[in-house]
Write a protein that holds these residues in place. Structure first.
Motif, PDB file in Angstrom:
ATOM      1  N   VAL A   6      41.110  51.830 -27.406  1.00 20.74           N
ATOM      2  CA  VAL A   6      39.973  51.015 -27.834  1.00 20.74           C
ATOM      3  C   VAL A   6      39.034  51.938 -28.598  1.00 20.74           C
ATOM      4  O   VAL A   6      38.706  53.032 -28.123  1.00 20.74           O
ATOM      5  N   LEU A   7      38.621  51.533 -29.764  1.00 16.34           N
ATOM      6  CA  LEU A   7      37.688  52.316 -30.555  1.00 16.34           C
ATOM      7  C   LEU A   7      36.269  51.855 -30.229  1.00 16.34           C
ATOM      8  O   LEU A   7      35.914  50.699 -30.453  1.00 16.34           O
ATOM      9  N   VAL A   8      35.468  52.772 -29.694  1.00 14.61           N
ATOM     10  CA  VAL A   8      34.067  52.505 -29.390  1.00 14.61           C
ATOM     11  C   VAL A   8      33.251  53.247 -30.446  1.00 14.61           C
ATOM     12  O   VAL A   8      33.310  54.476 -30.528  1.00 14.61           O
ATOM     13  N   GLY A  10      29.739  54.309 -31.803  1.00 15.19           N
ATOM     14  CA  GLY A  10      28.337  54.487 -31.467  1.00 15.19           C
ATOM     15  C   GLY A  10      28.148  54.904 -30.023  1.00 15.19           C
ATOM     16  O   GLY A  10      28.661  54.270 -29.109  1.00 15.19           O
ATOM     17  N   ALA A  11      27.440  56.014 -29.831  1.00 15.71           N
ATOM     18  CA  ALA A  11      27.188  56.540 -28.499  1.00 15.71           C
ATOM     19  C   ALA A  11      25.792  56.173 -28.018  1.00 15.71           C
ATOM     20  O   ALA A  11      25.123  56.949 -27.343  1.00 15.71           O
ATOM     21  N   GLY A  12      25.369  54.960 -28.370  1.00 14.61           N
ATOM     22  CA  GLY A  12      24.109  54.444 -27.836  1.00 14.61           C
ATOM     23  C   GLY A  12      24.342  53.911 -26.432  1.00 14.61           C
ATOM     24  O   GLY A  12      25.415  54.097 -25.839  1.00 14.61           O
ATOM     25  N   ILE A  13      23.370  53.226 -25.907  1.00 10.08           N
ATOM     26  CA  ILE A  13      23.456  52.757 -24.521  1.00 10.08           C
ATOM     27  C   ILE A  13      24.640  51.814 -24.316  1.00 10.08           C
ATOM     28  O   ILE A  13      25.368  51.919 -23.326  1.00 10.08           O
ATOM     29  N   SER A  14      24.896  50.923 -25.265  1.00 13.88           N
ATOM     30  CA  SER A  14      26.006  49.987 -25.074  1.00 13.88           C
ATOM     31  C   SER A  14      27.363  50.657 -25.276  1.00 13.88           C
ATOM     32  O   SER A  14      28.313  50.383 -24.540  1.00 13.88           O
ATOM     33  N   GLY A  15      27.469  51.548 -26.249  1.00  8.97           N
ATOM     34  CA  GLY A  15      28.725  52.254 -26.467  1.00  8.97           C
ATOM     35  C   GLY A  15      29.106  53.126 -25.282  1.00  8.97           C
ATOM     36  O   GLY A  15      30.267  53.171 -24.867  1.00  8.97           O
ATOM     37  N   LEU A  16      28.113  53.833 -24.730  1.00 13.02           N
ATOM     38  CA  LEU A  16      28.390  54.684 -23.567  1.00 13.02           C
ATOM     39  C   LEU A  16      28.715  53.850 -22.332  1.00 13.02           C
ATOM     40  O   LEU A  16      29.582  54.232 -21.532  1.00 13.02           O
ATOM     41  N   ALA A  17      28.046  52.716 -22.166  1.00 13.35           N
ATOM     42  CA  ALA A  17      28.354  51.844 -21.030  1.00 13.35           C
ATOM     43  C   ALA A  17      29.774  51.290 -21.156  1.00 13.35           C
ATOM     44  O   ALA A  17      30.524  51.234 -20.171  1.00 13.35           O
ATOM     45  N   LEU A  18      30.161  50.909 -22.365  1.00 15.58           N
ATOM     46  CA  LEU A  18      31.517  50.417 -22.581  1.00 15.58           C
ATOM     47  C   LEU A  18      32.534  51.517 -22.317  1.00 15.58           C
ATOM     48  O   LEU A  18      33.558  51.283 -21.657  1.00 15.58           O
ATOM     49  N   ALA A  19      32.271  52.716 -22.807  1.00 14.82           N
ATOM     50  CA  ALA A  19      33.191  53.833 -22.576  1.00 14.82           C
ATOM     51  C   ALA A  19      33.371  54.098 -21.080  1.00 14.82           C
ATOM     52  O   ALA A  19      34.481  54.328 -20.607  1.00 14.82           O
ATOM     53  N   ASP A  26      40.806  52.881 -16.379  1.00 11.69           N
ATOM     54  CA  ASP A  26      41.942  53.639 -16.934  1.00 11.69           C
ATOM     55  C   ASP A  26      42.464  53.054 -18.238  1.00 11.69           C
ATOM     56  O   ASP A  26      43.664  53.035 -18.496  1.00 11.69           O
ATOM     57  N   ILE A  27      41.546  52.556 -19.057  1.00 14.30           N
ATOM     58  CA  ILE A  27      41.895  52.042 -20.380  1.00 14.30           C
ATOM     59  C   ILE A  27      41.567  53.137 -21.391  1.00 14.30           C
ATOM     60  O   ILE A  27      40.422  53.591 -21.462  1.00 14.30           O
ATOM     61  N   PRO A  28      42.553  53.595 -22.156  1.00 16.40           N
ATOM     62  CA  PRO A  28      42.282  54.670 -23.114  1.00 16.40           C
ATOM     63  C   PRO A  28      41.324  54.218 -24.215  1.00 16.40           C
ATOM     64  O   PRO A  28      41.406  53.081 -24.696  1.00 16.40           O
ATOM     65  N   TYR A  29      40.439  55.111 -24.607  1.00 13.30           N
ATOM     66  CA  TYR A  29      39.465  54.782 -25.639  1.00 13.30           C
ATOM     67  C   TYR A  29      39.134  56.026 -26.457  1.00 13.30           C
ATOM     68  O   TYR A  29      39.387  57.151 -26.037  1.00 13.30           O
ATOM     69  N   ALA A  30      38.579  55.801 -27.620  1.00 10.02           N
ATOM     70  CA  ALA A  30      38.057  56.868 -28.467  1.00 10.02           C
ATOM     71  C   ALA A  30      36.623  56.507 -28.798  1.00 10.02           C
ATOM     72  O   ALA A  30      36.354  55.397 -29.270  1.00 10.02           O
ATOM     73  N   LEU A  31      35.711  57.413 -28.527  1.00 11.90           N
ATOM     74  CA  LEU A  31      34.287  57.193 -28.793  1.00 11.90           C
ATOM     75  C   LEU A  31      33.894  58.038 -29.994  1.00 11.90           C
ATOM     76  O   LEU A  31      34.125  59.244 -30.011  1.00 11.90           O
ATOM     77  N   VAL A  32      33.329  57.404 -30.997  1.00  9.54           N
ATOM     78  CA  VAL A  32      32.878  58.128 -32.185  1.00  9.54           C
ATOM     79  C   VAL A  32      31.390  57.874 -32.403  1.00  9.54           C
ATOM     80  O   VAL A  32      30.871  56.793 -32.131  1.00  9.54           O
ATOM     81  N   GLU A  33      30.717  58.905 -32.879  1.00 10.77           N
ATOM     82  CA  GLU A  33      29.279  58.840 -33.165  1.00 10.77           C
ATOM     83  C   GLU A  33      29.042  59.636 -34.434  1.00 10.77           C
ATOM     84  O   GLU A  33      29.592  60.738 -34.600  1.00 10.77           O
ATOM     85  N   ARG A  34      28.242  59.118 -35.332  1.00  6.80           N
ATOM     86  CA  ARG A  34      28.033  59.818 -36.599  1.00  6.80           C
ATOM     87  C   ARG A  34      27.076  60.998 -36.491  1.00  6.80           C
ATOM     88  O   ARG A  34      27.107  61.899 -37.303  1.00  6.80           O
TER      89      ARG A  34
END
Length: 67
Positions: A6-8, A10-19, A26-34
């Motif tokens: 799952v591509l997340v 933005g590392a704001g409050i919602s992106g971090l909560a989703l991550a 145990d769902i793999p994800y990638a978190l990106v922030e500019r």
């Protein structure tokens, strides 16, 4: 099968909560922030009741009173 995560964006409050929710399930994800570094904007965050319930469901309610 290719790397499926799952591509997340933005590392704001919602992106971090989703991550965190994905990690806890145990769902793999990638978190990106500019931005290269976190910035302290010095702003307050107003959390309505549904946001508080969502954070509690993620196991984060203890941190709400720590501010």
């Amino acid at each position: 099968m290719e790397d499926e995560r799952v591509l997340v964006v933005g590392a704001g409050i919602s992106g971090l909560a989703l991550a965190r929710a994905l990690r806890d399930r145990d769902i793999p994800y990638a978190l990106v922030e500019r931005r290269a570094t976190a910035e302290d904007a010095g702003l307050a965050i107003n959390l309505p009741g549904n946001a508080v319930r969502a954070l509690a469901a993620l196991g984060l309610s203890d941190g709400l009173d720590a501010g």
